[in-house]
Design a protein around this motif. Structure first.
Motif, PDB file in Angstrom:
ATOM      1  N   ARG A   1       0.764  -1.138   0.058  1.00 19.81           N
ATOM      2  CA  ARG A   1      -0.004  -0.191  -0.001  1.00 19.81           C
ATOM      3  C   ARG A   1       1.010   1.225   0.085  1.00 19.81           C
ATOM      4  NH1 ARG A   1      -3.351   1.160   4.451  1.00 19.81           N
ATOM      5  NH2 ARG A   1      -4.177   2.701   3.117  1.00 19.81           N
ATOM      6  N   VAL A   2       1.102   1.910  -1.187  1.00 25.36           N
ATOM      7  CA  VAL A   2       1.941   2.915  -1.195  1.00 25.36           C
ATOM      8  C   VAL A   2       1.350   4.120  -1.787  1.00 25.36           C
ATOM      9  CG1 VAL A   2       4.313   1.530  -1.758  1.00 25.36           C
ATOM     10  CG2 VAL A   2       2.728   2.267  -3.504  1.00 25.36           C
ATOM     11  N   ARG A   3       1.835   5.499  -1.634  1.00 25.44           N
ATOM     12  CA  ARG A   3       1.319   6.501  -2.447  1.00 25.44           C
ATOM     13  C   ARG A   3       2.638   7.232  -2.769  1.00 25.44           C
ATOM     14  NH1 ARG A   3      -0.773  11.610  -0.272  1.00 25.44           N
ATOM     15  NH2 ARG A   3      -1.086  10.871   1.837  1.00 25.44           N
ATOM     16  N   ALA A   4       2.513   7.709  -4.247  1.00 24.61           N
ATOM     17  CA  ALA A   4       3.405   8.347  -4.959  1.00 24.61           C
ATOM     18  C   ALA A   4       3.539   9.908  -4.991  1.00 24.61           C
ATOM     19  CB  ALA A   4       3.755   7.668  -6.366  1.00 24.61           C
ATOM     20  N   VAL A   5       4.241  10.624  -4.491  1.00 28.10           N
ATOM     21  CA  VAL A   5       4.216  11.966  -4.668  1.00 28.10           C
ATOM     22  C   VAL A   5       5.414  12.530  -5.389  1.00 28.10           C
ATOM     23  CG1 VAL A   5       2.983  12.414  -2.409  1.00 28.10           C
ATOM     24  CG2 VAL A   5       5.443  12.421  -2.360  1.00 28.10           C
ATOM     25  N   ASP A   6       5.036  13.540  -6.318  1.00 25.37           N
ATOM     26  CA  ASP A   6       5.647  14.166  -7.424  1.00 25.37           C
ATOM     27  C   ASP A   6       5.863  15.404  -7.142  1.00 25.37           C
ATOM     28  OD1 ASP A   6       5.559  11.573  -8.384  1.00 25.37           O
ATOM     29  OD2 ASP A   6       4.992  12.209 -10.473  1.00 25.37           O
ATOM     30  N   TYR A   7       7.210  15.948  -7.561  1.00 19.64           N
ATOM     31  CA  TYR A   7       7.325  17.582  -7.457  1.00 19.64           C
ATOM     32  C   TYR A   7       8.122  17.767  -8.682  1.00 19.64           C
ATOM     33  CZ  TYR A   7       8.159  22.176  -5.569  1.00 19.64           C
ATOM     34  OH  TYR A   7       8.020  23.338  -5.404  1.00 19.64           O
ATOM     35  N   ASP A   8       7.857  19.105  -9.434  1.00 16.64           N
ATOM     36  CA  ASP A   8       8.769  19.371 -10.493  1.00 16.64           C
ATOM     37  C   ASP A   8       9.908  20.238 -10.019  1.00 16.64           C
ATOM     38  OD1 ASP A   8       9.609  20.583 -12.783  1.00 16.64           O
ATOM     39  OD2 ASP A   8       7.486  21.485 -13.351  1.00 16.64           O
TER      40      ASP A   8
ATOM     41  N   PRO B   1      17.254  20.670   4.413  1.00  7.82           N
ATOM     42  CA  PRO B   1      18.170  20.795   3.217  1.00  7.82           C
ATOM     43  C   PRO B   1      18.634  21.852   3.214  1.00  7.82           C
ATOM     44  CG  PRO B   1      16.041  20.312   2.549  1.00  7.82           C
ATOM     45  CD  PRO B   1      15.764  20.201   4.032  1.00  7.82           C
ATOM     46  N   SER B   2      19.896  22.391   2.838  1.00 10.13           N
ATOM     47  CA  SER B   2      20.398  23.716   2.821  1.00 10.13           C
ATOM     48  C   SER B   2      19.877  24.447   1.821  1.00 10.13           C
ATOM     49  CB  SER B   2      21.906  23.376   2.521  1.00 10.13           C
ATOM     50  OG  SER B   2      22.836  22.760   3.425  1.00 10.13           O
ATOM     51  N   TYR B   3      19.844  25.731   1.848  1.00 12.32           N
ATOM     52  CA  TYR B   3      19.112  26.555   0.993  1.00 12.32           C
ATOM     53  C   TYR B   3      20.392  27.458   0.278  1.00 12.32           C
ATOM     54  CZ  TYR B   3      16.522  30.291  -1.093  1.00 12.32           C
ATOM     55  OH  TYR B   3      15.777  31.167  -2.060  1.00 12.32           O
ATOM     56  N   PRO B   4      20.494  27.484  -1.054  1.00 14.34           N
ATOM     57  CA  PRO B   4      19.660  27.008  -2.216  1.00 14.34           C
ATOM     58  C   PRO B   4      20.231  25.941  -2.682  1.00 14.34           C
ATOM     59  CG  PRO B   4      20.584  28.904  -2.920  1.00 14.34           C
ATOM     60  CD  PRO B   4      21.203  28.541  -1.469  1.00 14.34           C
ATOM     61  N   THR B   5      19.856  24.790  -2.419  1.00 12.24           N
ATOM     62  CA  THR B   5      20.227  23.447  -2.942  1.00 12.24           C
ATOM     63  C   THR B   5      19.279  22.727  -3.805  1.00 12.24           C
ATOM     64  OG1 THR B   5      20.250  22.120  -1.121  1.00 12.24           O
ATOM     65  CG2 THR B   5      22.446  23.216  -1.297  1.00 12.24           C
ATOM     66  N   LEU B   6      19.519  21.718  -4.545  1.00  9.67           N
ATOM     67  CA  LEU B   6      18.539  20.827  -5.189  1.00  9.67           C
ATOM     68  C   LEU B   6      17.902  20.012  -4.204  1.00  9.67           C
ATOM     69  CD1 LEU B   6      20.482  20.480  -8.449  1.00  9.67           C
ATOM     70  CD2 LEU B   6      18.390  21.568  -8.375  1.00  9.67           C
TER      71      LEU B   6
ATOM     72  N   VAL C   1      14.259  19.508  -2.653  1.00 13.02           N
ATOM     73  CA  VAL C   1      13.106  18.821  -3.277  1.00 13.02           C
ATOM     74  C   VAL C   1      12.572  17.776  -2.325  1.00 13.02           C
ATOM     75  CG1 VAL C   1      14.785  17.143  -4.085  1.00 13.02           C
ATOM     76  CG2 VAL C   1      12.267  17.467  -5.320  1.00 13.02           C
ATOM     77  N   TRP C   2      13.463  17.347  -1.368  1.00 18.33           N
ATOM     78  CA  TRP C   2      12.980  16.610  -0.131  1.00 18.33           C
ATOM     79  C   TRP C   2      11.821  17.275   0.656  1.00 18.33           C
ATOM     80  CZ3 TRP C   2      13.569  11.591   1.273  1.00 18.33           C
ATOM     81  CH2 TRP C   2      14.474  10.978   0.623  1.00 18.33           C
TER      82      TRP C   2
END
Ligand SMILES: Cc1cc2nc3c(=O)[nH]c(=O)nc-3n(C[C@H](O)[C@H](O)[C@H](O)COP(=O)(O)OP(=O)(O)OC[C@H]3O[C@@H](n4cnc5c(N)ncnc54)[C@H](O)[C@@H]3O)c2cc1C
Ligand SMILES: NC(=O)c1ccc[n+]([C@@H]2O[C@H](COP(=O)([O-])OP(=O)(O)OC[C@H]3O[C@@H](n4cnc5c(N)ncnc54)[C@H](O)[C@@H]3O)[C@@H](O)[C@H]2O)c1
Length: 484
Positions: A394-401, A465-470, A473-474
């Protein structure tokens, strides 16, 4: 005779015998030595294996300048250089260096420094705990092992037996990583990892590339958006990408003439070279497997301590590509560390088969990380949403651009990418992650740690996560999960 029935021939009896000195073989021998066992490796070509000379290292040396130029071409102040030609000879010279000029002196030196004997020649099993080596001068050397024999003979490229293939002299991954001439036109057959990486490299080096992939998209074992983003970028780089195209025939009428590739849909493409990137087969067909009751030419099935399951007395192990668990250098090296520790522990009757323990390659089932070094990079670990569902999770996938992460706008003017977490909704832990985009290779290990550590989402909120790093997205993915 020893307790195991092995002959004591001077210099020929070892605790551990390893067949194949690729990354897996070298590491299993090293771990055995570190545990105080004697070890020898048998190698028929170059110590260092496929990875060092015809796979990971030369392919990445060809890719890095291509992706660096793509990044530069979309970076403010450098954008005018987008069409700047690469110094291809410099790229090849660096590739040759990374492949150690196809000489293995460095590896031989390292083996000696680790106290591992290298026996050059073609090794075959000749019964339980016995190995026969046909050496380069034709002489035969017999070796035997007190504790274990480990098969680490890797895999080779499969070229389908299609009409015309033999006369067409196709490239495999070996030629695609070692060639020093850029073909004007190159057809790449296969949309897996080798296909997309080599299409990216050779298109960047100046070939007009046609990529023919069967099925509905590229990188079929990954999240579908990964293949879509790579196909978009390949097309933008000038490649002709055709999916749903299964190659049925090739023809090269004259040895120095062009090659014609035909598909089941009746398409015909002419090129100077054709690369078959159509999968791998185990290097087990001439290994004496029949002498221990196994089928020559088959992949070797192992348990989590890397012991071959169909062999009595547990003396035969298989590590790396040859066991078909994960055809990746880092995963083979992981298995090698586990196998080395398990062999040493078994010798003392102290092996533990607990999941995630020191003698169990548990990550092979849950957390295999992979980076595909294309433009954009594709990075993934654990289950895809589809795999999780097929496994009844039972999973849910979440996406981010990825383009909406602040750092993306600093990275490239055309940033395209996507991040996905696959979350087990009962335990609220991440069981899979995929990040696609430029500059993401180093981000993957954070996801591997989250999956292996089964870190609850409630705790991941505190991993800032440090700003501004990729890596931000986390945070965006956690917010998306919370809000959806
Ligand atoms: C083009 C390409 C790019 C790749 N890029 C990456 C990458 O970027 N990252 C990654 O993780 N993986 C990559 N891989 C996969 C990686 O190369 C393999 O997973 C890795 O090499 C497997 O290591 P191994 O030790 O199992 O086998 P191998 O590296 O294949 O080594 C096996 C050794 O055994 C020897 N041998 C075989 N039979 C015998 C015998 N009978 N007697 C004696 N010696 C024998 C062979 O000569 C060889 O040296 C790539 C693969 C390809 C094809
Ligand atoms: N960066 C990396 O980690 C990296 C890089 C390269 C390779 N590798 C490893 O090497 C392994 C082998 O890669 P690969 O790409 O050779 O194999 P693969 O199995 O991943 O892909 C082969 C593809 O070829 C297609 N194909 C087969 N026959 C065809 C035909 N007649 N016409 C059209 N398409 C056809 C298949 O459908 C498949 O999609 C992979 O498992 C990968 O893990 C890893």
């Amino acid at each position: 005779m020893t307790a195991n029935g092995a002959e004591e021939e001077s210099g020929s009896l070892y605790d551990v015998l390893v067949l194949g000195a690729g990354p897996g073989g070298e590491n299993v021998a090293d771990r055995a030595r570190a545990a105080g066992l004697s070890a020898a490796v048998v190698e028929s070509e170059l110590a260092g294996g496929e990875c060092s000379y015809w796979a990971c290292m030369p392919s990445k040396a060809l890719l890095r300048p291509v992706t660096a130029r793509a990044d530069a071409g979309h970076t403010w102040g450098l954008r005018r250089d987008r069409s700047l030609p690469l110094d291809v000879q410099d790229v090849f010279a660096h590739r040759d260096e990374e492949a150690s000029h196809w000489q293995d002196d460095g590896q031989v030196e390292w083996l000696a420094s680790a106290g591992i004997d290298l026996v050059r020649g073609h090794g075959r099993l000749s019964g339980p705990r016995r190995v026969t080596v046909t050496q380069e001068d034709g002489t035969v050397r017999r070796l035997s092992a007190r504790q274990a024999v480990v098969v680490v003979t890797g895999s080779r490229a499969v070229v389908p037996d299609l009409p015309g293939v033999a006369d067409a002299r196709p490239w495999t991954s070996r030629e695609a990583t070692s060639a020093s001439r850029v073909p004007d036109r190159l057809v790449v057959v296969g949309g897996g990892v080798v296909g997309v990486e080599m299409a990216t490299a050779w298109a960047g080096l100046g070939s007009r590339v046609t990529l023919l992939a069967r099925g509905s998209g590229l990188l079929p074992r990954m999240e579908p958006f990964a293949g879509e983003l790579v196909a978009d970028a390949l097309r933008a780089a000038g490649a002709d990408v055709r999916v749903g195209a299964s190659v049925t025939e090739v023809a090269r009428a004259r040895p120095d003439g062009p090659v014609t590739v035909r598909t089941d849909a009746g398409q015909e493409v002419e090129a100077d070279e054709v690369l078959f990137a159509t999968g791998r087969a185990p290097r087990t067909e001439d290994l004496g497997l029949e002498t221990v009751g196994l089928e020559p030419g088959a992949w070797l099935t192992v348990d989590d301590t890397l012991r071959v399951t169909d062999v009595a007395d547990g003396w035969l192990y298989a590590v790396g590509d040859v066991n078909h668990r994960a055809l990746l250098t880092h995963q083979g090296k992981y298995q090698a560390r586990i196998a080395g520790a398990a062999i040493a522990a078994r010798a003392q009757g102290a092996v533990t088969a607990d999941a995630w323990g020191a003698h169990s390659a548990t990550a092979d089932h849950h957390a295999v990380p992979q980076v595909v070094f294309t433009d954009p990079e594709v990075t993934a670990v654990g289950l895809t949403a589809d795999e999780a569902e097929r496994a009844g999770r039972r999973v849910r996938a979440v996406d981010y651009d990825m383009a909406n992460v602040a750092a993306a706008g600093l990275t490239r003017d055309d940033y395209a990418g996507r991040g996905r977490l696959v979350v087990d909704v009962e335990r609220e832990v991440v069981v899979g992650a995929t990040f696609v985009g430029s500059g993401l290779a180093e981000l993957l290990h954070s996801a591997t740690i989250a999956v292996v550590g089964e870190i609850p989402l409630s705790r991941l909120w505190h991993a800032v996560p440090s700003y501004p790093t990729l890596s931000e997205v986390w945070l965006r993915l956690l917010e998306t999960y919370r809000d959806s």
